[in-house]
Design a protein around this motif. Sequence first.
Motif, mmCIF file in Angstrom:
data_model
loop_
_atom_site.group_PDB
_atom_site.id
_atom_site.type_symbol
_atom_site.label_atom_id
_atom_site.label_comp_id
_atom_site.label_asym_id
_atom_site.label_seq_id
_atom_site.Cartn_x
_atom_site.Cartn_y
_atom_site.Cartn_z
ATOM 1 N N ILE A 10 0.844 -1.203 0.000
ATOM 2 C CA ILE A 10 0.000 0.000 0.000
ATOM 3 C C ILE A 10 0.876 1.249 0.000
ATOM 4 C CG2 ILE A 10 -1.613 1.369 1.391
ATOM 5 C CD1 ILE A 10 -2.876 -1.286 2.281
ATOM 6 N N LEU A 11 1.883 1.243 0.839
ATOM 7 C CA LEU A 11 2.786 2.390 0.905
ATOM 8 C C LEU A 11 3.480 2.608 -0.425
ATOM 9 C CD1 LEU A 11 4.107 4.614 2.512
ATOM 10 C CD2 LEU A 11 5.732 2.944 3.419
ATOM 11 N N TYR A 12 3.914 1.521 -1.057
ATOM 12 C CA TYR A 12 4.579 1.622 -2.362
ATOM 13 C C TYR A 12 3.638 2.215 -3.410
ATOM 14 C CZ TYR A 12 6.650 0.106 -6.764
ATOM 15 O OH TYR A 12 7.151 0.070 -8.034
ATOM 16 N N LYS A 23 -11.516 1.491 -2.376
ATOM 17 C CA LYS A 23 -12.116 0.425 -3.174
ATOM 18 C C LYS A 23 -11.070 -0.213 -4.088
ATOM 19 C CE LYS A 23 -15.819 -0.568 -6.456
ATOM 20 N NZ LYS A 23 -16.933 -0.017 -7.267
ATOM 21 N N GLU A 24 -10.250 0.628 -4.727
ATOM 22 C CA GLU A 24 -9.200 0.107 -5.617
ATOM 23 C C GLU A 24 -8.216 -0.776 -4.854
ATOM 24 O OE1 GLU A 24 -8.795 3.594 -9.020
ATOM 25 O OE2 GLU A 24 -7.847 3.877 -7.060
ATOM 26 N N LEU A 25 -7.843 -0.319 -3.670
ATOM 27 C CA LEU A 25 -6.914 -1.103 -2.857
ATOM 28 C C LEU A 25 -7.556 -2.412 -2.401
ATOM 29 C CD1 LEU A 25 -5.290 1.696 -0.651
ATOM 30 C CD2 LEU A 25 -4.226 0.448 -2.541
ATOM 31 N N ALA A 26 -8.827 -2.346 -2.021
ATOM 32 C CA ALA A 26 -9.528 -3.546 -1.560
ATOM 33 C C ALA A 26 -9.611 -4.587 -2.675
ATOM 34 C CB ALA A 26 -10.927 -3.176 -1.071
ATOM 35 N N THR A 33 -13.021 -3.100 2.210
ATOM 36 C CA THR A 33 -12.599 -1.706 2.376
ATOM 37 C C THR A 33 -12.346 -1.404 3.851
ATOM 38 O OG1 THR A 33 -14.925 -1.037 2.420
ATOM 39 C CG2 THR A 33 -13.761 -0.867 0.299
ATOM 40 N N ARG A 34 -13.079 -2.080 4.735
ATOM 41 C CA ARG A 34 -12.856 -1.880 6.175
ATOM 42 C C ARG A 34 -11.437 -2.293 6.547
ATOM 43 N NH1 ARG A 34 -17.314 -3.817 10.439
ATOM 44 N NH2 ARG A 34 -18.379 -2.149 9.296
ATOM 45 N N THR A 35 -10.963 -3.406 5.958
ATOM 46 C CA THR A 35 -9.586 -3.854 6.214
ATOM 47 C C THR A 35 -8.578 -2.817 5.720
ATOM 48 O OG1 THR A 35 -10.197 -6.191 6.081
ATOM 49 C CG2 THR A 35 -7.880 -5.655 5.708
ATOM 50 N N ILE A 36 -8.880 -2.233 4.562
ATOM 51 C CA ILE A 36 -7.988 -1.203 4.015
ATOM 52 C C ILE A 36 -7.925 0.001 4.950
ATOM 53 C CG2 ILE A 36 -7.642 0.452 2.130
ATOM 54 C CD1 ILE A 36 -6.848 -2.431 1.434
ATOM 55 N N TYR A 37 -9.079 0.408 5.475
ATOM 56 C CA TYR A 37 -9.085 1.549 6.395
ATOM 57 C C TYR A 37 -8.275 1.240 7.661
ATOM 58 C CZ TYR A 37 -12.599 3.916 3.535
ATOM 59 O OH TYR A 37 -13.258 4.546 2.509
ATOM 60 N N ARG A 38 -8.346 -0.024 8.110
ATOM 61 C CA ARG A 38 -7.526 -0.411 9.266
ATOM 62 C C ARG A 38 -6.030 -0.340 8.923
ATOM 63 N NH1 ARG A 38 -11.564 -4.517 10.547
ATOM 64 N NH2 ARG A 38 -10.316 -6.043 9.424
ATOM 65 N N ASP A 39 -5.712 -0.742 7.699
ATOM 66 C CA ASP A 39 -4.313 -0.663 7.261
ATOM 67 C C ASP A 39 -3.827 0.786 7.220
ATOM 68 O OD1 ASP A 39 -4.195 -3.397 6.959
ATOM 69 O OD2 ASP A 39 -4.531 -3.372 4.795
ATOM 70 N N GLY A 55 -14.904 13.610 -2.189
ATOM 71 C CA GLY A 55 -15.242 14.333 -3.403
ATOM 72 C C GLY A 55 -14.826 13.582 -4.660
ATOM 73 N N LYS A 56 -15.011 14.288 -5.800
ATOM 74 C CA LYS A 56 -14.763 13.683 -7.110
ATOM 75 C C LYS A 56 -13.337 13.178 -7.246
ATOM 76 C CE LYS A 56 -15.038 14.654 -12.042
ATOM 77 N NZ LYS A 56 -15.329 15.662 -13.090
ATOM 78 N N ASP A 57 -12.361 13.947 -6.843
ATOM 79 C CA ASP A 57 -10.949 13.558 -6.955
ATOM 80 C C ASP A 57 -10.381 13.089 -5.622
ATOM 81 O OD1 ASP A 57 -10.807 14.223 -9.695
ATOM 82 O OD2 ASP A 57 -10.609 16.368 -9.171
ATOM 83 N N GLY A 58 -11.267 12.644 -4.745
ATOM 84 C CA GLY A 58 -10.824 12.231 -3.425
ATOM 85 C C GLY A 58 -10.155 10.868 -3.440
ATOM 86 N N GLY A 59 -9.685 10.489 -2.276
ATOM 87 C CA GLY A 59 -9.029 9.197 -2.147
ATOM 88 C C GLY A 59 -8.007 9.228 -1.033
ATOM 89 N N ILE A 60 -7.167 8.231 -1.018
ATOM 90 C CA ILE A 60 -6.110 8.108 -0.012
ATOM 91 C C ILE A 60 -4.804 8.560 -0.649
ATOM 92 C CG2 ILE A 60 -4.875 6.515 1.508
ATOM 93 C CD1 ILE A 60 -7.394 4.672 1.235
ATOM 94 N N GLY A 61 -4.088 9.427 0.031
ATOM 95 C CA GLY A 61 -2.830 9.941 -0.523
ATOM 96 C C GLY A 61 -1.756 10.048 0.541
ATOM 97 N N ILE A 62 -0.587 10.460 0.096
ATOM 98 C CA ILE A 62 0.544 10.641 1.004
ATOM 99 C C ILE A 62 1.216 11.963 0.641
ATOM 100 C CG2 ILE A 62 2.178 9.372 -0.484
ATOM 101 C CD1 ILE A 62 3.419 8.239 2.100
#
Length: 296
Positions: A10-12, A23-26, A33-39, A55-62
């Motif tokens: 995930i970090l990579y 969703k993409e990660l799951a 997706t719950r497991t992903i949120y825990r990660d 939002g439209k361009d939302g998601g998980i980022g770093i």
Amino acid sequence: MQVNNRLFEILYILLQKKKVTAKELAEKFEVSTRTIYRDIEALSSANIPIYMSKGKDGGIGILEEYVLNKSILSEEEQNQILFALQSLEKMNGNSEKDILEKMSTIFNKKVTDWIKIDFSNWSPSKENTFQIIKSAILNKQLIEFTYYNSTGEKNSRIVEPLQIWFKDKSWYLISYCRLKNDYRFFKLTRMKEVKLLKEHFEREMPEQNEEEKEIKNIILELEISKEMAFRVYDEFDNEEITKKEDGNFIVKVEFPENEWVYSFILSFGEYVKVLSPEYAKNIVKQKLQNTLNNYL
């Protein structure tokens, strides 16, 4: 996939894509997706600056400025890891390429191509030979092969492979030979028809102090004719060489004492004379006599 591996992946992905949905990660890792949120929470707890936006361009980022290693590894340690992986990649035919690319991304470094290992001057089977031996060492399996010494004599060996050494411009296998019941060095270019056997062994590579007992060294003093100057300068260090007034060379060198070292001496043919030690001189004499007897 184990949790630690998934967190690393995930970090990579975040370091590469900068933003991805839960969703993409799951779907990629075949988890909820719950497991992903825990990660993500676990990564955040490790002080990795991950954020989530809606939002439209939302998601998980770093955070773009983040580099994993800054608080963990020094600049020198990062480089050493990358150099080690690069060496393995060259040795193993790109099997470590993916790891190298991931680590260089995580460290935010461009990998300098500082080493090249080329097997192309060997016969086509030799690269495969290298891989068979590597597998045998890691899995502690016996190997069998036909070995040709420098005088052309051949015999079959079954050995317990322990380490591959690169020394003095050549590759060697150090192993415990079942035929000789002793530790032996074998030059890889003289090993033919290498086969992996099913039988496993328990022997470990001796510790340094044990190795010194098991594998004795010999200090040789040789006189080598000037006709062999190309080999003298190619195969010995300058501090081992003294040139005589007549153009011949006196070479004083230390080698592991085994069958290979006497084959090496004999490979100079009529252009070498053993000056010391006396017992080595006698061994070479006997080997020459044995060779002569083959023609009587």
